[in-house]
Design a protein around this motif. Structure first.
Motif, short mmCIF file in Angstrom:
data_model
loop_
_atom_site.label_atom_id
_atom_site.label_comp_id
_atom_site.label_asym_id
_atom_site.label_seq_id
_atom_site.Cartn_x
_atom_site.Cartn_y
_atom_site.Cartn_z
N VAL A 1 0.84 -1.19 0.00
CA VAL A 1 0.00 0.00 0.00
C VAL A 1 0.88 1.25 0.00
CG1 VAL A 1 -1.92 -1.12 1.19
CG2 VAL A 1 -0.16 0.05 2.52
N THR A 2 0.30 2.33 -0.42
CA THR A 2 0.96 3.63 -0.38
C THR A 2 0.17 4.53 0.56
OG1 THR A 2 1.73 3.40 -2.66
CG2 THR A 2 1.71 5.62 -1.73
N LEU A 3 0.90 5.16 1.49
CA LEU A 3 0.28 6.04 2.47
C LEU A 3 0.40 7.48 2.00
CD1 LEU A 3 -0.98 6.65 5.26
CD2 LEU A 3 1.36 6.69 6.17
N TYR A 4 -0.74 8.12 1.79
CA TYR A 4 -0.78 9.53 1.44
C TYR A 4 -1.16 10.31 2.70
CZ TYR A 4 -0.77 7.97 -3.42
OH TYR A 4 -0.45 7.38 -4.62
N GLU B 1 -4.57 5.29 3.15
CA GLU B 1 -3.83 4.14 2.65
C GLU B 1 -4.50 3.62 1.39
OE1 GLU B 1 -2.24 2.54 7.00
OE2 GLU B 1 -3.86 1.49 5.96
N VAL B 2 -3.75 3.62 0.31
CA VAL B 2 -4.28 3.20 -0.99
C VAL B 2 -3.48 1.99 -1.47
CG1 VAL B 2 -4.74 3.90 -3.37
CG2 VAL B 2 -4.89 5.59 -1.52
N PRO B 3 -4.12 0.87 -1.82
CA PRO B 3 -3.39 -0.30 -2.32
C PRO B 3 -2.66 0.01 -3.62
CG PRO B 3 -5.62 -0.89 -1.68
CD PRO B 3 -5.56 0.59 -1.67
N ARG B 4 -1.47 -0.61 -3.73
CA ARG B 4 -0.70 -0.45 -4.96
C ARG B 4 -1.22 -1.40 -6.04
NH1 ARG B 4 5.35 -1.41 -3.91
NH2 ARG B 4 5.36 -0.85 -6.12
N LYS B 5 -1.03 -0.98 -7.30
CA LYS B 5 -1.45 -1.84 -8.41
C LYS B 5 -0.54 -3.03 -8.56
CE LYS B 5 -3.59 1.92 -11.06
NZ LYS B 5 -3.58 2.68 -12.34
N ASN B 6 0.76 -2.87 -8.28
CA ASN B 6 1.72 -3.97 -8.38
C ASN B 6 2.42 -4.13 -7.03
OD1 ASN B 6 1.28 -4.37 -11.23
ND2 ASN B 6 2.48 -2.50 -11.59
N PRO B 7 1.81 -4.88 -6.11
CA PRO B 7 2.42 -5.03 -4.79
C PRO B 7 3.70 -5.87 -4.84
CG PRO B 7 0.50 -6.44 -4.99
CD PRO B 7 0.53 -5.58 -6.23
#
Length: 859
Positions: free
Chosen positions: A420-423, A467-473
């Protein structure tokens, strides 16, 4: 006046004789009780371990006591010293002596001042001895150890010693008036008095009368000083003001003819002053005390002043020690002797360490090799790839959506994690946090994300996290976290590595500090992989002599891989064929057996004066604990339950109660629990269970209700699965990506350990005899009936329905126990035989008849 004086000689003596007998009796009783306590305490301290074990066996004639007063002395020493205030108990004996002397009207001590000093030492001496001995031994007692441990946990070791030293210094400053100005004034006065005394002690040989007059004046001055001092204690406290005048007086001799006699009261007591060495230039011998006796006899000059005075100003002459000082010296000598006896055990342990070295618990398996990292699969480069286009796109979508809802953003930044990416956004002034939290679903829709999680506000920061999930974890492998320097160099007692945080940092936790872990997650979301990651990290860090597992696997397939390490790391019941438990009945017996092991360990820690397993094993390693007394090296025990909901469904309270008891008490003795379940509902994770599991790990669950049950907050329902988890440590919730360990990796690890030489068998837990003893139909024995037999009978008779399933529901029992109770009810004649799908016939019609029937069974 004449009549009154005539009545006193006739009435007063008889009255005094009548009152003197009880006074003498009670006074001598208190003095005798003081001596009994003192000698009992001394004898107890010389052999306290044996006396303590005999304190509760007063009626057993076969056990002999080593105390000078027998088992009564053992009991007194155990009550006052071990369970109370340690060596400060001698002050209680001293107070009884003071009471006895006061009853006998022997004013040796000043009552209120003596009580004040005694209370001070009773309060602070146990704490000081507890801090000095670090809770080892009995010098501080339970009171001293607990207060010391409480203060140490609040203000730390340095703060504890600061409080103790400050209290002692304040006591002496207030008692002896040790201010710098007063000390300087006393020194000046001593010098002046010394010079004047030397001059007065050297009279002219031709003028004897003047010398006699000077000596007479000195005697009168001393008499006035004596009248101003009421007790010996006051003289002791103020003797430093004028040591020459109070310590040195000429011997009484006859008065020259014609010299008037000075009447002095015969009730004036002998005044003795302790030798204060703080003002002496050289050490003095205090074995021969010098006392000043003021009487009505006249004073005549002595032949030589040196016979009555020591004229050396640098070293005052020896002085007399008062009765309290002598008691204190005797008390200190006795305590020093007791301390020497207690130190013998430490000396013996040091000798054993010097001779044999520290105890090595790994010598049973000296050639055991810890598993290498190469057993785990290498998945190649696991560095996080940064997709700037994705970051910029998501940032613009978030800013644009919030702007559409009139939510201004002052700043935004991104932290990229494995999955995930935290903004982090900083809203403009005047924007309410609740307004952003309400937009969670709108943001997820706009970003086309599987599920987002809003943290508003972020703990310790002035931002709001999205928290937004990444497209390519990116996958986090077990090998990458095990091989990290953070894990290899950790000093945790039970290190558990979960995976990586949202900022791509390896996250570790100490299981001994959690101290228990509750895991939940829907099927296929990574819960079993999380259990394997925990077990793998423990196997890579702990020797078989330091750690044992008790594994409960109702599904029979999840933990079966670890059966190969049975002789190394597993524990089981003595009569169990397999170490990994799958049968519900054996689970109940195992949990109760762990409760017995917990109680046994607490007894060992109590006898060793240790508060946790780490301190106990350290003492045992240093050879301070005797194995002949039952002491042994205690490994950590980790109970792993893979599917807790299934146990609750089949056994109910029989599983919940021992689990709750272990969760409440077992952490201090090194027993820790890892409980996992697929269904975190309130009837599975009850309040009793939940309250004792502060550490919780949640994988993806189906609903927000389940998330609140496991974490007390929503968010677990928004996870993306495949090891994405939330970890709650009691303070904050962290989002982690659990490390992935595949089944072949676990098999290779178990094979590597299982091929090495192990113990003869798994660690055997204490044997547990179940309450629900088996009984067959037709051979009912009232002495072997189940504990719930009568309650079940009342339920059956009141409902007139002989159903096993009803007993399960009403009594919250497992099917096996409910079936055995039904067989006992049939054998006793309360219900009829098995009737297929129909309920059994109830042979007793009402509760009154049942009570008579049960009464006959009891008789």
């Amino acid at each position: 006046m004449d009549k009154k004086t005539q009545k006193k000689p006739t009435e007063s003596p008889e009255k005094g004789r009548i009152l003197s007998k009880p006074r003498i009796f009670f006074g001598l009783t208190f003095i005798l009780l003081s001596a009994v306590l003192a000698f009992s305490f001394i004898s107890y301290l010389m052999n306290w371990k044996a006396d303590q074990s005999q304190a509760g066996t007063m009626l057993d004639k076969s056990i002999k006591s080593s105390n000078i007063f027998g088992k009564v002395g053992d009991w007194l020493g155990n009550i006052f010293i071990f369970e109370s205030i340690g060596i400060a108990s001698f002050i209680i004996a001293f107070l009884l002596l003071v009471v006895g002397t006061l009853i006998l009207k022997k004013k040796i001590f000043k009552p209120w001042k003596t009580i004040g000093h005694s209370l001070f030492f009773i309060c602070w001496l146990p704490i000081f001895m507890g801090a000095l001995t670090k809770g080892q031994g009995v010098l501080g007692g339970v009171y001293g150890y607990q207060i010391m441990d409480y203060l140490n946990s609040i203000i730390g070791t340095v703060g504890l010693w600061t409080v103790l030293v400050a209290s002692i210094l304040l006591y002496f400053i207030l008692e002896f008036n040790l201010r710098p100005s007063s000390i300087k004034a006393k020194l000046d006065k001593i010098n002046e008095n010394t010079i004047g005394k030397v001059k007065s002690m050297m009279p002219d040989s031709n003028d004897d009368f003047e010398a006699d007059e000077e000596l007479k004046e000195e005697a009168e001055e001393t008499e006035e000083e004596t009248a101003s001092r009421v007790t010996v204690t006051d003289v002791t406290n103020h003797s430093v003001n004028n040591p020459i005048n109070t310590m040195k007086q000429p011997e009484p001799v006859s008065t020259p003819k014609g010299f008037p006699e000075v009447p002095v009261s015969s009730e004036i007591e002998t005044i003795t002053t302790p030798n204060h060495t703080s003002f002496e230039a050289e050490p003095r011998d205090v074995s021969q005390p010098v006392s000043l006796n003021l009487s009505a006899k006249p004073i005549v000059p002595v032949s030589s002043p040196e016979e009555a005075f020591d004229i050396r100003p640098s070293a005052p002459s020896p002085v007399a020690t008062p009765a309290p000082a002598q008691e204190n010296i005797k008390f200190n000598v006795e305590v020093a002797q007791v301390i020497d006896v207690l130190d013998d055990s430490d000396k013996k342990s040091q000798e054993l360490v010097e001779k044999h070295g520290l105890y090595d618990h790994k010598l049973d398996l000296p050639n055991f090799q810890m598993p290498p990292v190469e057993l785990l699969k290498d998945y190649g480069n696991e560095e996080i790839s940064i997709n700037k286009e994705e970051l910029e796109e998501n940032k613009n979508k978030i800013v644009g959506l919030l702007k559409n809802f009139n939510v201004g953003i002052a700043e935004i930044k991104a932290t990229i994690g494995p999955t995930v990416t935290l903004y982090e956004i900083v809203p403009e002034a005047g924007i309410r946090v609740a307004a952003i939290k309400k937009l969670q679903d709108d943001i997820a829709l706009n970003l086309s994300a599987l599920g987002i999680r809003i943290i508003a506000p972020m703990p310790g920061k002035g931002t709001i996290g999205i928290e937004v999930p990444r497209k390519n974890p990116t996958m986090v492998s077990m090998r990458s976290v095990i091989a990290s320097q953070k894990f290899q160099n950790t000093d945790m007692d039970l290190p558990v590595v979960f995976g990586k945080t949202i900022s791509n940092e390896i996250f570790m936790a100490d299981l001994s500090k959690m101290p228990h872990l509750l895991m939940a997650g829907a099927t296929g979301q990574g819960k079993s992989v999380g259990i394997n990651a925990i077990l793998t990290s423990l196997l890579y860090k702990k020797h078989p002599s330091e750690l044992k597992f008790v594994m409960v696997d109702p599904k029979k397939v999840e933990l079966s891989l670890y059966s190969k390490i049975e002789r190394h790391y597993l524990a089981k019941l003595p009569d169990a064929e397999e170490a990994i438990i799958t049968d519900t009945n054996k689970v109940i017996n195992t949990l109760n057996s762990l409760c017995i092991e917990m109680d046994t360990r607490y007894d060992l820690l109590k006898n060793a004066f240790c508060k946790n397993l780490k301190e106990y094993n350290k003492k045992f390693t240093e050879r301070k604990l005797n194995p002949e007394n039952g002491h042994r090296y205690l490994p950590y025990i980790v109970l792993v339950v893979d599917e807790f909901a299934d146990l609750i469904m089949t056994a109910g309270k029989e599983v919940e109660l021992p689990i709750a008891r272990l969760a409440q008490l077992a952490r201090a003795v090194g027993i820790h629990l890892i409980v996992a379940t697929q269904r975190p509902s309130v009837n599975v994770i009850t309040g009793m269970i939940k309250a004792n599991f502060p550490a919780r790990a949640a994988f993806r669950v189906i609903s927000s209700v389940d998330s609140r049950t496991i974490l007390d907050s929503p968010g677990a329902d928004q996870l993306i699965g495949k090891g994405d988890m939330l970890y709650f440590n009691g303070n904050e919730i962290l989002r982690l990506q659990c490390a992935f360990v595949d089944t072949p990796e676990v098999e290779r690890l178990a094979e590597f350990i299982g091929e090495q030489k192990g113990y003869a068998s798994a660690l055997l837990l204490p044997e547990y005899v179940s309450e629900d003893s088996t009984s067959t139909v037709g051979t009912f024995d009232p002495n072997e009936k189940d504990a719930l037999f009568e309650e079940a009978a009342r339920i059956i008779v009141s409902t007139q329905q002989g159903s096993t399933s009803m007993l399960q529901r009403q009594l919250k029992l497992g099917y096996n126990r409910a079936g055995r109770i039904m067989d006992q009810l049939e054998a006793s004649g309360i219900v009829g035989g098995f009737n297929g799908a129909k309920a059994r016939e109830v042979l007793i019609s009402d509760l009154h008849s049942l009570e008579q029937f049960l009464e006959d069974l009891r008789s």
